[in-house]
Design a protein around this motif. Structure first.
Motif, PDB file in Angstrom:
ATOM      1  N   ILE A 114       0.826  -1.212   0.000  1.00  0.00           N
ATOM      2  CA  ILE A 114       0.000   0.000   0.000  1.00  0.00           C
ATOM      3  C   ILE A 114       0.858   1.260   0.000  1.00  0.00           C
ATOM      4  O   ILE A 114       0.570   2.219  -0.726  1.00  0.00           O
ATOM      5  N   ALA A 115       1.899   1.278   0.794  1.00  0.00           N
ATOM      6  CA  ALA A 115       2.693   2.505   0.963  1.00  0.00           C
ATOM      7  C   ALA A 115       4.191   2.170   0.951  1.00  0.00           C
ATOM      8  O   ALA A 115       4.865   2.221   1.980  1.00  0.00           O
ATOM      9  N   PRO A 116       4.726   1.854  -0.227  1.00  0.00           N
ATOM     10  CA  PRO A 116       6.132   1.434  -0.303  1.00  0.00           C
ATOM     11  C   PRO A 116       7.130   2.545   0.006  1.00  0.00           C
ATOM     12  O   PRO A 116       8.304   2.258   0.240  1.00  0.00           O
ATOM     13  N   GLU A 117       6.683   3.798  -0.014  1.00  0.00           N
ATOM     14  CA  GLU A 117       7.576   4.895   0.370  1.00  0.00           C
ATOM     15  C   GLU A 117       7.751   4.975   1.885  1.00  0.00           C
ATOM     16  O   GLU A 117       8.665   5.642   2.382  1.00  0.00           O
ATOM     17  N   ILE A 118       6.839   4.329   2.612  1.00  0.00           N
ATOM     18  CA  ILE A 118       6.813   4.447   4.073  1.00  0.00           C
ATOM     19  C   ILE A 118       7.331   3.177   4.744  1.00  0.00           C
ATOM     20  O   ILE A 118       8.012   3.242   5.766  1.00  0.00           O
ATOM     21  N   PHE A 119       6.960   2.019   4.167  1.00  0.00           N
ATOM     22  CA  PHE A 119       7.264   0.736   4.816  1.00  0.00           C
ATOM     23  C   PHE A 119       8.145  -0.128   3.931  1.00  0.00           C
ATOM     24  O   PHE A 119       8.041  -0.105   2.705  1.00  0.00           O
ATOM     25  N   ASP A 120       8.979  -0.924   4.590  1.00  0.00           N
ATOM     26  CA  ASP A 120       9.741  -1.966   3.902  1.00  0.00           C
ATOM     27  C   ASP A 120       9.749  -3.172   4.838  1.00  0.00           C
ATOM     28  O   ASP A 120       9.219  -3.107   5.957  1.00  0.00           O
ATOM     29  N   GLN A 121      10.312  -4.262   4.365  1.00  0.00           N
ATOM     30  CA  GLN A 121      10.392  -5.456   5.200  1.00  0.00           C
ATOM     31  C   GLN A 121      11.833  -5.932   5.277  1.00  0.00           C
ATOM     32  O   GLN A 121      12.591  -5.828   4.300  1.00  0.00           O
ATOM     33  N   THR A 122      12.206  -6.483   6.418  1.00  0.00           N
ATOM     34  CA  THR A 122      13.523  -7.093   6.558  1.00  0.00           C
ATOM     35  C   THR A 122      13.542  -8.411   5.793  1.00  0.00           C
ATOM     36  O   THR A 122      12.504  -8.893   5.323  1.00  0.00           O
ATOM     37  N   ASP A 123      14.712  -9.011   5.704  1.00  0.00           N
ATOM     38  CA  ASP A 123      14.824 -10.301   5.024  1.00  0.00           C
ATOM     39  C   ASP A 123      13.933 -11.354   5.671  1.00  0.00           C
ATOM     40  O   ASP A 123      13.452 -12.269   5.005  1.00  0.00           O
ATOM     41  N   SER A 124      13.700 -11.211   6.968  1.00  0.00           N
ATOM     42  CA  SER A 124      12.844 -12.182   7.654  1.00  0.00           C
ATOM     43  C   SER A 124      11.365 -11.816   7.550  1.00  0.00           C
ATOM     44  O   SER A 124      10.506 -12.530   8.067  1.00  0.00           O
ATOM     45  N   GLY A 125      11.069 -10.700   6.902  1.00  0.00           N
ATOM     46  CA  GLY A 125       9.672 -10.344   6.650  1.00  0.00           C
ATOM     47  C   GLY A 125       9.100  -9.315   7.591  1.00  0.00           C
ATOM     48  O   GLY A 125       7.994  -8.821   7.378  1.00  0.00           O
ATOM     49  N   SER A 126       9.821  -8.979   8.648  1.00  0.00           N
ATOM     50  CA  SER A 126       9.276  -8.039   9.631  1.00  0.00           C
ATOM     51  C   SER A 126       9.279  -6.613   9.066  1.00  0.00           C
ATOM     52  O   SER A 126      10.172  -6.222   8.319  1.00  0.00           O
ATOM     53  N   VAL A 127       8.257  -5.878   9.448  1.00  0.00           N
ATOM     54  CA  VAL A 127       8.098  -4.518   8.924  1.00  0.00           C
ATOM     55  C   VAL A 127       9.214  -3.596   9.409  1.00  0.00           C
ATOM     56  O   VAL A 127       9.708  -3.722  10.528  1.00  0.00           O
ATOM     57  N   MET A 128       9.611  -2.662   8.538  1.00  0.00           N
ATOM     58  CA  MET A 128      10.509  -1.564   8.899  1.00  0.00           C
ATOM     59  C   MET A 128       9.842  -0.276   8.447  1.00  0.00           C
ATOM     60  O   MET A 128       9.375  -0.194   7.312  1.00  0.00           O
ATOM     61  N   VAL A 129       9.805   0.698   9.319  1.00  0.00           N
ATOM     62  CA  VAL A 129       9.327   2.027   8.922  1.00  0.00           C
ATOM     63  C   VAL A 129      10.528   2.780   8.356  1.00  0.00           C
ATOM     64  O   VAL A 129      11.491   3.045   9.062  1.00  0.00           O
ATOM     65  N   ILE A 130      10.475   3.084   7.078  1.00  0.00           N
ATOM     66  CA  ILE A 130      11.624   3.742   6.441  1.00  0.00           C
ATOM     67  C   ILE A 130      11.418   5.242   6.309  1.00  0.00           C
ATOM     68  O   ILE A 130      12.338   5.965   5.962  1.00  0.00           O
ATOM     69  N   HIS A 131      10.201   5.682   6.561  1.00  0.00           N
ATOM     70  CA  HIS A 131       9.915   7.116   6.450  1.00  0.00           C
ATOM     71  C   HIS A 131       8.843   7.430   7.496  1.00  0.00           C
ATOM     72  O   HIS A 131       7.644   7.379   7.213  1.00  0.00           O
ATOM     73  N   ALA A 132       9.291   7.703   8.728  1.00  0.00           N
ATOM     74  CA  ALA A 132       8.372   7.787   9.864  1.00  0.00           C
ATOM     75  C   ALA A 132       7.556   9.074   9.903  1.00  0.00           C
ATOM     76  O   ALA A 132       6.570   9.154  10.636  1.00  0.00           O
ATOM     77  N   SER A 133       7.953  10.060   9.125  1.00  0.00           N
ATOM     78  CA  SER A 133       7.222  11.332   9.113  1.00  0.00           C
ATOM     79  C   SER A 133       6.737  11.619   7.699  1.00  0.00           C
ATOM     80  O   SER A 133       7.366  12.385   6.955  1.00  0.00           O
ATOM     81  N   PRO A 134       5.630  10.973   7.305  1.00  0.00           N
ATOM     82  CA  PRO A 134       5.158  11.107   5.924  1.00  0.00           C
ATOM     83  C   PRO A 134       4.712  12.524   5.588  1.00  0.00           C
ATOM     84  O   PRO A 134       4.273  13.275   6.462  1.00  0.00           O
ATOM     85  N   GLU A 135       4.839  12.839   4.321  1.00  0.00           N
ATOM     86  CA  GLU A 135       4.342  14.122   3.825  1.00  0.00           C
ATOM     87  C   GLU A 135       2.822  14.103   3.843  1.00  0.00           C
ATOM     88  O   GLU A 135       2.193  13.047   3.890  1.00  0.00           O
ATOM     89  N   ARG A 136       2.244  15.283   3.766  1.00  0.00           N
ATOM     90  CA  ARG A 136       0.778  15.420   3.789  1.00  0.00           C
ATOM     91  C   ARG A 136       0.103  14.509   2.755  1.00  0.00           C
ATOM     92  O   ARG A 136      -0.908  13.871   3.038  1.00  0.00           O
ATOM     93  N   ASP A 137       0.674  14.476   1.567  1.00  0.00           N
ATOM     94  CA  ASP A 137       0.027  13.710   0.495  1.00  0.00           C
ATOM     95  C   ASP A 137       0.239  12.206   0.637  1.00  0.00           C
ATOM     96  O   ASP A 137      -0.279  11.427  -0.161  1.00  0.00           O
TER      97      ASP A 137
END
Ligand code: SF4
Length: 65
Positions: free
Chosen positions: A20-43
Motif C-alpha cells: 500500500i505505501a512502499p515509500e513508508i514501509f519496507d520489510q527485513t529479510d525475515s519479513g518483519s516490517v521496517m518504517v523507512i519514512h516515519a514522518s510522511p508528507e501530507r500527500d
C-alpha cells in the motif's frame, strides 16, 4: 506532522503495508516490517492510514499532531 510507528513483535510479515505505501514501509529479510519514512508528507498520510487499517496484525499506528 504525522508520525508512523510499527510494533515488530506483532507484525506477521504479511507485507500489506509495503504494497500500500512502499515509500513508508519496507520489510527485513525475515519479513518483519521496517518504517523507512516515519514522518510522511501530507500527500502520503491517507495511504498510511489505509495501511494501518488493513494490517492484519494491527501492528501499525500513526499519530497526527
Ligand atoms: S501489514 Fe502489518 S503484518 Fe503485514 S508486514 Fe505490514 S506491519 Fe507486518
Amino acid at each position: 506532522m504525522a508520525h508512523v510507528t510499527a510494533d515488530t513483535s506483532r507484525c506477521i510479515g504479511a507485507g500489506r503495508c509495503v504494497s500500500i505505501a512502499p515509500e513508508i514501509f519496507d520489510q527485513t529479510d525475515s519479513g518483519s516490517v521496517m518504517v523507512i519514512h516515519a514522518s510522511p508528507e501530507r500527500d502520503e498520510v491517507d495511504l498510511v492510514f489505509e495501511a494501518v487499517d488493513l494490517c492484519p496484525a494491527r501492528a501499525l499506528s500513526v499519530s497526527d499532531d
